[in-house]
Design a protein around this motif. Sequence first.
Motif, PDB file in Angstrom:
ATOM      1  N   SER A   1       0.832  -1.195   0.000  1.00  0.00           N
ATOM      2  CA  SER A   1       0.000   0.000   0.000  1.00  0.00           C
ATOM      3  C   SER A   1       0.869   1.247   0.000  1.00  0.00           C
ATOM      4  CB  SER A   1      -0.945  -0.014   1.192  1.00  0.00           C
ATOM      5  OG  SER A   1      -0.281   0.351   2.369  1.00  0.00           O
ATOM      6  N   ALA A   2       0.348   2.338  -0.501  1.00  0.00           N
ATOM      7  CA  ALA A   2       1.094   3.593  -0.620  1.00  0.00           C
ATOM      8  C   ALA A   2       0.786   4.498   0.564  1.00  0.00           C
ATOM      9  CB  ALA A   2       0.719   4.294  -1.920  1.00  0.00           C
ATOM     10  N   TRP A   3       1.804   5.248   0.985  1.00  0.00           N
ATOM     11  CA  TRP A   3       1.636   6.222   2.060  1.00  0.00           C
ATOM     12  C   TRP A   3       0.856   7.412   1.525  1.00  0.00           C
ATOM     13  CZ3 TRP A   3       2.424   6.539   7.169  1.00  0.00           C
ATOM     14  CH2 TRP A   3       2.412   7.796   7.736  1.00  0.00           C
ATOM     15  N   GLN A   4      -0.107   7.880   2.279  1.00  0.00           N
ATOM     16  CA  GLN A   4      -0.903   9.032   1.877  1.00  0.00           C
ATOM     17  C   GLN A   4      -0.491  10.241   2.715  1.00  0.00           C
ATOM     18  OE1 GLN A   4      -3.194   9.057  -0.673  1.00  0.00           O
ATOM     19  NE2 GLN A   4      -2.385   7.021  -1.056  1.00  0.00           N
ATOM     20  N   PHE A   5       0.148  11.214   2.099  1.00  0.00           N
ATOM     21  CA  PHE A   5       0.537  12.428   2.792  1.00  0.00           C
ATOM     22  C   PHE A   5      -0.673  13.333   2.939  1.00  0.00           C
ATOM     23  CE2 PHE A   5       4.444  10.827   0.988  1.00  0.00           C
ATOM     24  CZ  PHE A   5       5.325  10.967   2.056  1.00  0.00           C
ATOM     25  N   GLN A   6      -0.783  14.000   4.076  1.00  0.00           N
ATOM     26  CA  GLN A   6      -1.903  14.905   4.306  1.00  0.00           C
ATOM     27  C   GLN A   6      -1.626  16.293   3.754  1.00  0.00           C
ATOM     28  OE1 GLN A   6      -2.755  14.782   8.472  1.00  0.00           O
ATOM     29  NE2 GLN A   6      -3.496  12.693   8.393  1.00  0.00           N
ATOM     30  N   GLU A   7      -0.356  16.614   3.559  1.00  0.00           N
ATOM     31  CA  GLU A   7       0.019  17.927   3.047  1.00  0.00           C
ATOM     32  C   GLU A   7      -0.303  18.021   1.556  1.00  0.00           C
ATOM     33  OE1 GLU A   7       2.493  16.844   6.521  1.00  0.00           O
ATOM     34  OE2 GLU A   7       2.031  15.861   4.650  1.00  0.00           O
ATOM     35  N   SER A   8      -0.621  19.220   1.118  1.00  0.00           N
ATOM     36  CA  SER A   8      -0.909  19.420  -0.303  1.00  0.00           C
ATOM     37  C   SER A   8       0.397  19.425  -1.103  1.00  0.00           C
ATOM     38  CB  SER A   8      -1.639  20.750  -0.517  1.00  0.00           C
ATOM     39  OG  SER A   8      -0.756  21.834  -0.265  1.00  0.00           O
ATOM     40  N   ILE A   9       0.280  19.188  -2.388  1.00  0.00           N
ATOM     41  CA  ILE A   9       1.439  19.238  -3.288  1.00  0.00           C
ATOM     42  C   ILE A   9       2.084  20.622  -3.216  1.00  0.00           C
ATOM     43  CG2 ILE A   9       2.125  19.205  -5.720  1.00  0.00           C
ATOM     44  CD1 ILE A   9       1.466  16.469  -5.215  1.00  0.00           C
ATOM     45  N   ASP A  10       1.270  21.668  -3.198  1.00  0.00           N
ATOM     46  CA  ASP A  10       1.809  23.033  -3.133  1.00  0.00           C
ATOM     47  C   ASP A  10       2.614  23.249  -1.857  1.00  0.00           C
ATOM     48  OD1 ASP A  10       0.826  23.837  -5.594  1.00  0.00           O
ATOM     49  OD2 ASP A  10      -1.054  24.569  -4.747  1.00  0.00           O
ATOM     50  N   TYR A  11       2.108  22.746  -0.737  1.00  0.00           N
ATOM     51  CA  TYR A  11       2.817  22.888   0.536  1.00  0.00           C
ATOM     52  C   TYR A  11       4.140  22.130   0.494  1.00  0.00           C
ATOM     53  CZ  TYR A  11       3.966  22.499   5.478  1.00  0.00           C
ATOM     54  OH  TYR A  11       4.608  22.543   6.683  1.00  0.00           O
ATOM     55  N   LEU A  12       4.114  20.885   0.016  1.00  0.00           N
ATOM     56  CA  LEU A  12       5.343  20.093  -0.080  1.00  0.00           C
ATOM     57  C   LEU A  12       6.370  20.788  -0.965  1.00  0.00           C
ATOM     58  CD1 LEU A  12       3.784  16.531  -0.470  1.00  0.00           C
ATOM     59  CD2 LEU A  12       4.931  17.447   1.553  1.00  0.00           C
ATOM     60  N   ARG A  13       5.919  21.356  -2.061  1.00  0.00           N
ATOM     61  CA  ARG A  13       6.815  22.074  -2.981  1.00  0.00           C
ATOM     62  C   ARG A  13       7.406  23.305  -2.294  1.00  0.00           C
ATOM     63  NH1 ARG A  13       3.294  23.107  -6.941  1.00  0.00           N
ATOM     64  NH2 ARG A  13       3.787  21.163  -8.013  1.00  0.00           N
ATOM     65  N   GLN A  14       6.551  24.102  -1.653  1.00  0.00           N
ATOM     66  CA  GLN A  14       6.995  25.338  -1.006  1.00  0.00           C
ATOM     67  C   GLN A  14       8.005  25.073   0.107  1.00  0.00           C
ATOM     68  OE1 GLN A  14       3.786  27.460   0.853  1.00  0.00           O
ATOM     69  NE2 GLN A  14       5.036  29.220   1.325  1.00  0.00           N
ATOM     70  N   MET A  15       7.842  23.964   0.810  1.00  0.00           N
ATOM     71  CA  MET A  15       8.723  23.654   1.931  1.00  0.00           C
ATOM     72  C   MET A  15       9.974  22.882   1.525  1.00  0.00           C
ATOM     73  SD  MET A  15       7.124  25.229   4.205  1.00  0.00           S
ATOM     74  CE  MET A  15       8.104  24.838   5.623  1.00  0.00           C
ATOM     75  N   GLY A  16      10.170  22.659   0.216  1.00  0.00           N
ATOM     76  CA  GLY A  16      11.370  21.970  -0.255  1.00  0.00           C
ATOM     77  C   GLY A  16      11.345  20.476  -0.016  1.00  0.00           C
ATOM     78  N   MET A  17      10.163  19.902   0.068  1.00  0.00           N
ATOM     79  CA  MET A  17      10.041  18.480   0.337  1.00  0.00           C
ATOM     80  C   MET A  17       9.665  17.675  -0.898  1.00  0.00           C
ATOM     81  SD  MET A  17       8.126  18.379   4.009  1.00  0.00           S
ATOM     82  CE  MET A  17       7.157  19.870   4.033  1.00  0.00           C
ATOM     83  N   LEU A  18       9.525  18.322  -2.046  1.00  0.00           N
ATOM     84  CA  LEU A  18       9.042  17.638  -3.243  1.00  0.00           C
ATOM     85  C   LEU A  18      10.115  17.602  -4.324  1.00  0.00           C
ATOM     86  CD1 LEU A  18       6.402  16.328  -4.180  1.00  0.00           C
ATOM     87  CD2 LEU A  18       5.815  18.507  -5.249  1.00  0.00           C
ATOM     88  N   ASP A  19      10.409  16.406  -4.811  1.00  0.00           N
ATOM     89  CA  ASP A  19      11.335  16.219  -5.928  1.00  0.00           C
ATOM     90  C   ASP A  19      10.492  16.070  -7.186  1.00  0.00           C
ATOM     91  OD1 ASP A  19      13.101  15.374  -7.879  1.00  0.00           O
ATOM     92  OD2 ASP A  19      13.676  13.534  -6.838  1.00  0.00           O
ATOM     93  N   GLU A  20      10.558  17.044  -8.066  1.00  0.00           N
ATOM     94  CA  GLU A  20       9.796  17.005  -9.305  1.00  0.00           C
ATOM     95  C   GLU A  20      10.716  16.868 -10.518  1.00  0.00           C
ATOM     96  OE1 GLU A  20       5.869  19.425  -8.910  1.00  0.00           O
ATOM     97  OE2 GLU A  20       7.489  20.635  -8.046  1.00  0.00           O
ATOM     98  N   SER A  21      11.848  16.199 -10.332  1.00  0.00           N
ATOM     99  CA  SER A  21      12.759  16.002 -11.451  1.00  0.00           C
ATOM    100  C   SER A  21      12.112  15.141 -12.531  1.00  0.00           C
ATOM    101  CB  SER A  21      14.076  15.387 -10.986  1.00  0.00           C
ATOM    102  OG  SER A  21      13.844  14.186 -10.290  1.00  0.00           O
ATOM    103  N   ASP A  22      11.193  14.267 -12.148  1.00  0.00           N
ATOM    104  CA  ASP A  22      10.354  13.526 -13.101  1.00  0.00           C
ATOM    105  C   ASP A  22       8.930  14.022 -12.871  1.00  0.00           C
ATOM    106  OD1 ASP A  22       8.809  11.796 -14.588  1.00  0.00           O
ATOM    107  OD2 ASP A  22       9.723   9.973 -13.779  1.00  0.00           O
ATOM    108  N   VAL A  23       8.474  14.929 -13.724  1.00  0.00           N
ATOM    109  CA  VAL A  23       7.184  15.593 -13.537  1.00  0.00           C
ATOM    110  C   VAL A  23       6.028  14.595 -13.481  1.00  0.00           C
ATOM    111  CG1 VAL A  23       5.619  17.334 -14.483  1.00  0.00           C
ATOM    112  CG2 VAL A  23       8.073  17.648 -14.672  1.00  0.00           C
ATOM    113  N   SER A  24       6.166  13.478 -14.168  1.00  0.00           N
ATOM    114  CA  SER A  24       5.086  12.493 -14.171  1.00  0.00           C
ATOM    115  C   SER A  24       5.010  11.703 -12.863  1.00  0.00           C
ATOM    116  CB  SER A  24       5.241  11.527 -15.343  1.00  0.00           C
ATOM    117  OG  SER A  24       6.396  10.726 -15.173  1.00  0.00           O
ATOM    118  N   GLN A  25       6.080  11.736 -12.062  1.00  0.00           N
ATOM    119  CA  GLN A  25       6.099  11.024 -10.786  1.00  0.00           C
ATOM    120  C   GLN A  25       6.764  11.863  -9.705  1.00  0.00           C
ATOM    121  OE1 GLN A  25       7.999   7.189 -11.643  1.00  0.00           O
ATOM    122  NE2 GLN A  25       6.075   6.279 -10.961  1.00  0.00           N
ATOM    123  N   PRO A  26       6.088  12.884  -9.193  1.00  0.00           N
ATOM    124  CA  PRO A  26       6.690  13.666  -8.104  1.00  0.00           C
ATOM    125  C   PRO A  26       6.903  12.775  -6.881  1.00  0.00           C
ATOM    126  CG  PRO A  26       4.418  14.345  -8.493  1.00  0.00           C
ATOM    127  CD  PRO A  26       4.763  13.332  -9.529  1.00  0.00           C
TER     128      PRO A  26
END
Length: 79
Positions: free
Chosen positions: A1-26
């Motif tokens: 099963s996959a972990w479900q984060f409660q934070e929004s994508i925008d929040y994760l991005r703003q806080m430097g927690m999101l790797d979007e080097s592969d846009v199709s699979q952040p």
Amino acid sequence: SAWQFQESIDYLRQMGMLDESDVSQPRVIIANYLYMHADCIDGSYFYQYCCANPCEDLMGQLESSIRAPHSTPEEIMRL
């Protein structure tokens, strides 16, 4: 099963927690995610209680000594 984060994508991005080097699979950068929550507990919906980061004093000393956006490992070791 996959972990479900409660934070929004925008929040994760703003806080430097999101790797979007592969846009199709952040992906969440786990070290950054854990560090953001490690020293805090929720006080209420509006605030959190957080402990001081023990590295802040050291970083402050380094930043005031280096006074530049970049430094070499050798310069840091001299300090």
